[in-house]
Design an enzyme around this catalytic site. Structure first.
Site, PDB file in Angstrom:
ATOM      1  CD  GLU A  52      -3.157  -0.818   2.107  1.00 44.74           C
ATOM      2  OE1 GLU A  52      -3.047   0.055   2.984  1.00 44.74           O
ATOM      3  OE2 GLU A  52      -4.137  -1.573   2.029  1.00 44.74           O
ATOM      4  CD  GLU A 107      -4.012  -5.547   3.528  1.00 47.06           C
ATOM      5  OE1 GLU A 107      -4.832  -4.762   4.059  1.00 47.06           O
ATOM      6  OE2 GLU A 107      -2.782  -5.377   3.561  1.00 47.06           O
TER       7      GLU A 107
HETATM    8  C1  NOJ Z   1      -4.348  -2.160   4.938  1.00 48.54           C
HETATM    9  C2  NOJ Z   1      -3.014  -2.377   5.582  1.00 48.54           C
HETATM   10  O1  NOJ Z   1      -2.152  -3.005   4.680  1.00 48.54           O
HETATM   11  C3  NOJ Z   1      -3.116  -3.171   6.869  1.00 48.54           C
HETATM   12  O2  NOJ Z   1      -1.888  -3.082   7.507  1.00 48.54           O
HETATM   13  C4  NOJ Z   1      -4.270  -2.646   7.711  1.00 48.54           C
HETATM   14  O3  NOJ Z   1      -4.310  -3.244   8.952  1.00 48.54           O
HETATM   15  C5  NOJ Z   1      -5.550  -2.846   6.939  1.00 48.54           C
HETATM   16  N1  NOJ Z   1      -5.500  -2.047   5.750  1.00 48.54           N
HETATM   17  C6  NOJ Z   1      -6.817  -2.458   7.703  1.00 48.54           C
HETATM   18  O4  NOJ Z   1      -6.842  -1.093   7.931  1.00 48.54           O
END
Ligand code: NOJ
Length: 499
Positions: A186, A397
């Site tokens: 990200e 994710e």
């Molecule tokens: C994206 C992130 O990569 C992760 O670290 C985070 O916990 C989740 N989003 C949820 O916010």
């Protein structure tokens, strides 16, 4: 099952279910994800160096809810065997985790490779493979070594070479066994969040810092990709990409389509166009707009740091699959006359003169930035498929937060059911989605929300020194989907293979 029957089926999805419907392809990889700082703890064991999250939260604990930090987190540094056991209980095909750069290279540089760090990840990788679970390894999930942050971190162009060196060490140690790699997690949050007080290094510099970081991340990723391509691919045949956080965006009215497209470029294109598009470089329209903005504001240099022709070629095409982190959707519109643009990036943009908001008809969650709109995932997958030349997409994710630590997490169970349904629909549309790693295996350190916001399939008792992990209803549901490769009606518990 053809496309029409899937659509018809989806319309009656809460009515009668047929066993034959909604089957995932046999090769589809189901997984769960985590990240080093969020789960490992062991912040100062053996010779580990400090990451920027370690150092900054020790110095400024007030940045995080309840002054929480990741010093112990889920203690996966000690409890990795239990983590593997949970992956096995769920029946996962894949586990996504990240390597802590400063655990492996305490100084941030390869002058010294930590034996302890090296063994920790060897054990985890070998333990997963013994159970037939593919590791999907992220090299950097927000936790840059503090030593490198002190030298300017992601805003310093030299970071690309430092990252490439780190990547070379990582590949040399683990590429014989790891077939799926993500260089950086990200970048949007790392850069736009890191330079907007939302993530380490907690700077407020939306005009320069975030865009310098943006370009440097792309070059760093590309250099790491090229190392794999030239030195490792022929031996190990693995796949490398980077993961993007990409909310889906929809226009509020048809007149807002243009600003919505620009919003997509601002979130997605700035991190993906250079890699995944045929032409490479920055998305042209956005580049012009941002550079015009900079000029109007009196800056002498373009807002988006230009790529040289060599850099465009270096970055272009550095992917073997597309890795999508998808959570939610926003409506976008241009500001009305006299109306201020959304200040914060989940609310709009002063560069684009927009506001963004959640459709009130979408179910909300206890976390302010999050509402539930499952069709957004299918729309986004189709958009990616049509926009870039991506042959394979892995959803790296997807998940939903709750505040309730309990085990009955109906909203999460339904979220997974409804979003997985959209994945299936997208597959039936012709999008080659080959895997899905749910966020997240267990409750963990959720950055600024500390341990308050919970995304776990497993609940973790953070008051227990053993950090006991217990499966929630959603874990039982997900496991039943994995085992049957079908989406069952959750109310029909006879069909669930409870872990
Ligand atoms: C994206 C992130 O990569 C992760 O670290 C985070 O916990 C989740 N989003 C949820 O916010």
């Amino acid at each position: 099952m053809n496309f029409i029957s899937v659509v018809v089926f989806s319309i009656v999805i809460h009515g009668s279910w047929s066993e034959e419907q909604l089957k995932f392809p046999p090769s589809f990889m189901f997984g769960a994800a985590s990240a080093a700082y969020q789960v490992e703890g062991g912040w100062n064991v053996s010779d580990k160096g400090l990451s920027m999250w370690d150092k900054i939260l020790h110095d400024r604990p007030e940045l995080v809810a309840n002054r929480n930090n990741g010093d112990v987190a889920c203690d996966s540094y000690h409890l990795w065997r239990r983590d593997i056991e949970m992956c096995e209980e769920l029946g996962l095909n894949m586990y996504r985790f990240s390597i802590s750069w400063s655990r492996l290279l305490p100084s941030g540089f390869p002058n010294h490779i930590s034996e302890d760090g090296k063994n920790y990840y060897n054990n985890l990788i070998d333990g997963l493979l013994e159970k037939g679970i593919q590791p999907l390894v992220t090299m950097n999930h927000f936790d840059l070594p503090m030593s490198l942050q002190d030298l300017g971190g992601w805003a310093n162009p030299l970071i690309a070479d430092w990252f490439a060196d780190y990547a070379e060490v990582v590949f040399s140690l683990y590429a014989d066994r790891v077939k799926y790699w993500l260089t950086i997690n990200e970048a949007y949050i790392q850069c736009d969040g890191g330079y907007h007080m939302e993530a380490a290094p907690f700077f407020e510099d939306m005009k320069l810092g975030r865009y310098l970081c943006n370009k440097n991340v792309l070059i760093a990723h590309a250099k790491a990709y090229r190392i794999y391509d030239e030195q490792y691919r022929y031996k190990y045949h693995g796949k490398v990409s980077l993961s993007t956080l990409f909310f889906w965006f929809k226009p509020f009215t048809p007149e807002d389509q243009e600003v919505t497209d620009l919003t997509i470029e601002h979130w997605e294109g700035r991190y993906a166009h250079a890699i995944f598009s045929k032409e490479g470089g920055w998305p042209r329209k956005l580049e012009k707009l941002l550079n015009d903005n900079a000029k109007k504001e009196g800056y002498w240099h373009p807002r988006l740091p230009p790529f040289t022709p060599e850099e465009i070629e270096l970055v272009r095409g550095t992917y073997d699959f597309y890795a999508l982190n998808h959570y939610t959707t926003r409506l976008v519109r241009r500001v009305n006359p006299g109306e201020p643009p959304g200040k914060w990036f989940f609310e709009g943009s002063d560069e684009l003169n927009t506001v963004m908001f959640k459709d009130p008809s979408w179910p909300s969650t206890p976390v302010y930035w999050f509402s539930v709109y499952p069709p957004g995932l299918r729309e986004q997958l189709n958009w990616l498929n049509a926009t870039y030349d991506v042959k394979e997409i892995i959803i790296t994710e997807n998940g939903v937060p709750s505040l309730d630590p309990g085990l009955v997490d109906t909203q999460r169970l339904e979220y997974y059911r409804d979003y997985l349904e959209q994945v299936l629909l997208a597959i039936n549309d012709g999008v080659n989605v080959t895997g899905y790693t749910a966020w997240t295996l267990m409750d963990n350190f959720e950055w600024l929300s500390g341990y308050i916001a919970k995304f776990g399939l497993y609940a973790v008792d953070f008051s227990d020194p053993n950090r006991t992990r217990t499966p929630r209803e959603s874990a039982r549901y997900y496991s039943s989907v994995i085992r049957s490769r079908m989406i069952h009606p959750p109310q029909d518990k006879t069909k669930l293979n409870y872990v």
